[in-house]
Design a protein around this motif. Sequence first.
Motif, PDB file in Angstrom:
ATOM      1  N   ARG A  41       9.557  -9.585  24.545  1.00 26.19           N
ATOM      2  CA  ARG A  41       9.480  -9.899  23.110  1.00 26.19           C
ATOM      3  C   ARG A  41       8.231  -9.298  22.461  1.00 26.19           C
ATOM      4  O   ARG A  41       7.316  -8.853  23.143  1.00 26.19           O
ATOM      5  CB  ARG A  41       9.469 -11.434  22.921  1.00 26.19           C
ATOM      6  CG  ARG A  41      10.703 -12.141  23.495  1.00 26.19           C
ATOM      7  CD  ARG A  41      11.997 -11.655  22.869  1.00 26.19           C
ATOM      8  NE  ARG A  41      13.162 -12.281  23.494  1.00 26.19           N
ATOM      9  CZ  ARG A  41      14.390 -11.792  23.434  1.00 26.19           C
ATOM     10  NH1 ARG A  41      14.642 -10.649  22.818  1.00 26.19           N
ATOM     11  NH2 ARG A  41      15.378 -12.426  24.012  1.00 26.19           N
ATOM     12  N   GLU A  42       8.204  -9.386  21.143  1.00 24.21           N
ATOM     13  CA  GLU A  42       7.130  -8.787  20.350  1.00 24.21           C
ATOM     14  C   GLU A  42       5.751  -9.287  20.786  1.00 24.21           C
ATOM     15  O   GLU A  42       4.759  -8.574  20.711  1.00 24.21           O
ATOM     16  CB  GLU A  42       7.341  -9.090  18.860  1.00 24.21           C
ATOM     17  CG  GLU A  42       8.572  -8.421  18.238  1.00 24.21           C
ATOM     18  CD  GLU A  42       9.907  -9.084  18.598  1.00 24.21           C
ATOM     19  OE1 GLU A  42       9.900 -10.102  19.310  1.00 24.21           O
ATOM     20  OE2 GLU A  42      10.957  -8.571  18.178  1.00 24.21           O
ATOM     21  N   ALA A  55      16.123 -13.698  18.024  1.00 22.30           N
ATOM     22  CA  ALA A  55      16.040 -13.730  16.558  1.00 22.30           C
ATOM     23  C   ALA A  55      16.425 -15.129  16.082  1.00 22.30           C
ATOM     24  O   ALA A  55      17.146 -15.845  16.778  1.00 22.30           O
ATOM     25  CB  ALA A  55      16.987 -12.687  15.953  1.00 22.30           C
ATOM     26  N   VAL A  56      15.910 -15.504  14.894  1.00 23.34           N
ATOM     27  CA  VAL A  56      16.070 -16.890  14.424  1.00 23.34           C
ATOM     28  C   VAL A  56      16.513 -16.929  12.969  1.00 23.34           C
ATOM     29  O   VAL A  56      16.021 -16.167  12.135  1.00 23.34           O
ATOM     30  CB  VAL A  56      14.723 -17.662  14.547  1.00 23.34           C
ATOM     31  CG1 VAL A  56      14.890 -19.116  14.094  1.00 23.34           C
ATOM     32  CG2 VAL A  56      14.182 -17.621  15.969  1.00 23.34           C
ATOM     33  N   ALA A  91       9.925 -21.817   9.574  1.00 26.43           N
ATOM     34  CA  ALA A  91      10.051 -20.359   9.692  1.00 26.43           C
ATOM     35  C   ALA A  91       8.672 -19.717   9.821  1.00 26.43           C
ATOM     36  O   ALA A  91       8.472 -18.805  10.637  1.00 26.43           O
ATOM     37  CB  ALA A  91      10.785 -19.796   8.479  1.00 26.43           C
ATOM     38  N   GLU A  92       7.720 -20.204   9.032  1.00 25.22           N
ATOM     39  CA  GLU A  92       6.357 -19.662   9.051  1.00 25.22           C
ATOM     40  C   GLU A  92       5.755 -19.789  10.457  1.00 25.22           C
ATOM     41  O   GLU A  92       5.118 -18.875  10.968  1.00 25.22           O
ATOM     42  CB  GLU A  92       5.509 -20.441   8.036  1.00 25.22           C
ATOM     43  CG  GLU A  92       4.188 -19.798   7.678  1.00 25.22           C
ATOM     44  CD  GLU A  92       4.377 -18.404   7.092  1.00 25.22           C
ATOM     45  OE1 GLU A  92       3.552 -17.549   7.416  1.00 25.22           O
ATOM     46  OE2 GLU A  92       5.362 -18.170   6.337  1.00 25.22           O
ATOM     47  N   ASP A  93       5.973 -20.944  11.082  1.00 28.03           N
ATOM     48  CA  ASP A  93       5.418 -21.207  12.417  1.00 28.03           C
ATOM     49  C   ASP A  93       6.061 -20.285  13.469  1.00 28.03           C
ATOM     50  O   ASP A  93       5.372 -19.703  14.300  1.00 28.03           O
ATOM     51  CB  ASP A  93       5.638 -22.682  12.776  1.00 28.03           C
ATOM     52  CG  ASP A  93       4.713 -23.136  13.888  1.00 28.03           C
ATOM     53  OD1 ASP A  93       3.491 -23.018  13.705  1.00 28.03           O
ATOM     54  OD2 ASP A  93       5.213 -23.578  14.940  1.00 28.03           O
ATOM     55  N   GLY A 122       6.489 -12.873  15.893  1.00 29.30           N
ATOM     56  CA  GLY A 122       6.842 -11.519  15.480  1.00 29.30           C
ATOM     57  C   GLY A 122       8.314 -11.200  15.615  1.00 29.30           C
ATOM     58  O   GLY A 122       8.760 -10.089  15.328  1.00 29.30           O
ATOM     59  N   LYS A 123       9.141 -12.182  16.049  1.00 27.86           N
ATOM     60  CA  LYS A 123      10.567 -11.870  16.244  1.00 27.86           C
ATOM     61  C   LYS A 123      11.304 -11.861  14.904  1.00 27.86           C
ATOM     62  O   LYS A 123      10.865 -12.496  13.941  1.00 27.86           O
ATOM     63  CB  LYS A 123      11.207 -12.843  17.239  1.00 27.86           C
ATOM     64  CG  LYS A 123      11.278 -14.274  16.830  1.00 27.86           C
ATOM     65  CD  LYS A 123      11.903 -15.139  17.925  1.00 27.86           C
ATOM     66  CE  LYS A 123      11.004 -15.359  19.110  1.00 27.86           C
ATOM     67  NZ  LYS A 123      11.519 -16.270  20.133  1.00 27.86           N
TER      68      LYS A 123
END
Lengths: 386, 96
Positions: free
Chosen positions: A9-10, A77-78, A94-96, A101-102
Amino acid sequence: MSTIHGYVRENGTVGIRNHLLIIPSVVCAAHVAEQVSRAVPQSVFIPQQYGCGQVGEDFAQTFRTLAGLGKNPNVGAVLVIGLGCENLTADALAEDIRQTGKPLEWYNIHDQGGTTKSIEHGTQLAKQLQSALRNQIRTEISVDKLVLGLECGGSDATSGMCANPALGVASDLLVREGGSSILTETSEMIGAEHILAKRGVSPDIGEKISRMVLNYERMINGFGCDLRGTQPAPGNIRGGLTTLEEKSLGCILKGGTAEIVDVIQYGEPVRKMGLTLMNSTGDDIDSMIGMAASGAQIIAFTTGGGNPIGTPICPVLKITANRDTAQKMAENIDVYTGEMLEGRTTLEEEGERIFEKILSCCNDEPCAAEILGHREFGIWKLLPTI
Amino acid sequence: MNCILTDNAAFYSATDNVATTVMPIAKGTVIQTPSGILITLLEDIPMNHKFSIRTIEGGGRIRKYGHIIGAATKDITIGSHVHIHNVVSARNGKKS
């Protein structure tokens, strides 16, 4: 050094699955999230029941758990969906998660104008996110990136005699190769905490272990209840387990013999390589979700009487040493370790077999719970909704 | 934790006063412990249940895995089924 094939992952963490995860920030968005997930095959959604009317530690724990699931490396991804008036907001969640970085998108139902438009909007976003996931490929990674969750459920005496100590051997093998394991279910450490405390890597960690178990017992007593009213459970008693202490002494064997390097709260990220203790209820779903939120990519679950459950994002390998269970619930069992109880194999051999199964499951071999579609979900609630 | 398996029973620590069956064992069966003591079972023991390998007095501690798993609520004769009918948790659930 053993290797697995995972998705890097990122942020450098490694996933063994590549899920698009759809998270409703509040129960009011759960239907929309479910419909979006149905429209986009291969996505998974979390049927979460909370997100409003929650306060204090209970709110913090629910937030941390949902965020932790989004951050789990098995999730590529979310999509976060909120309503717009809840106290656990989609944008904060979402911010958290975005810190990883995904690829991520979020929206509120209020801003879309009703159920139908919200489902259409979500479906469009989910399809975009999914196309980003298709570019991800598996690469060879050393096994030290792996975090293994340790779980037991429907225990009987064979769990403590064979399945748990064999899983302990597998956990020790992983830790020796630089990987990590999480031992949890605090209620099932009561009566065995003195053994765990001695295994703390430092006096401070030993003290934290003792305090975690003592505080858990105090919490239960504070409810005016006696833990011995639910532990051992009726199925445990039928299976030969007599007292809470006997069950606990068998349960902790799945943590092997490694030093305990850290103690974390439910759903808190694993911070150190090695064996970590996580504070959690003994409810199997809640504790598995807590470990997934803490970063476990795979869970190994021992059972005596048999248990079919899975999670939305982590494969859950089922291990039993009970021959009847292995036959009656064959479709639910991944590893049978009971030949040891017939004197035909050793504990070390059974542990190595579990370790090999963990590695092959990491390399995309589906486990029984995945094949059967088990994606149970629950969060450990600390307070009633108010 | 490794156990010693003999006569369809699992023995852990030398300090234990119970053993665990890995098959149902019938009343009257003679089991030899790892230390060589012969025990005649006084009742049928279900699979994965415990039986006493020493005489345990009422109030005495039950030891398995080398650790205390409970307390006897009555005298337990050697070779008896050991379970919830004669053992309780030694943990005081109400202590703070």
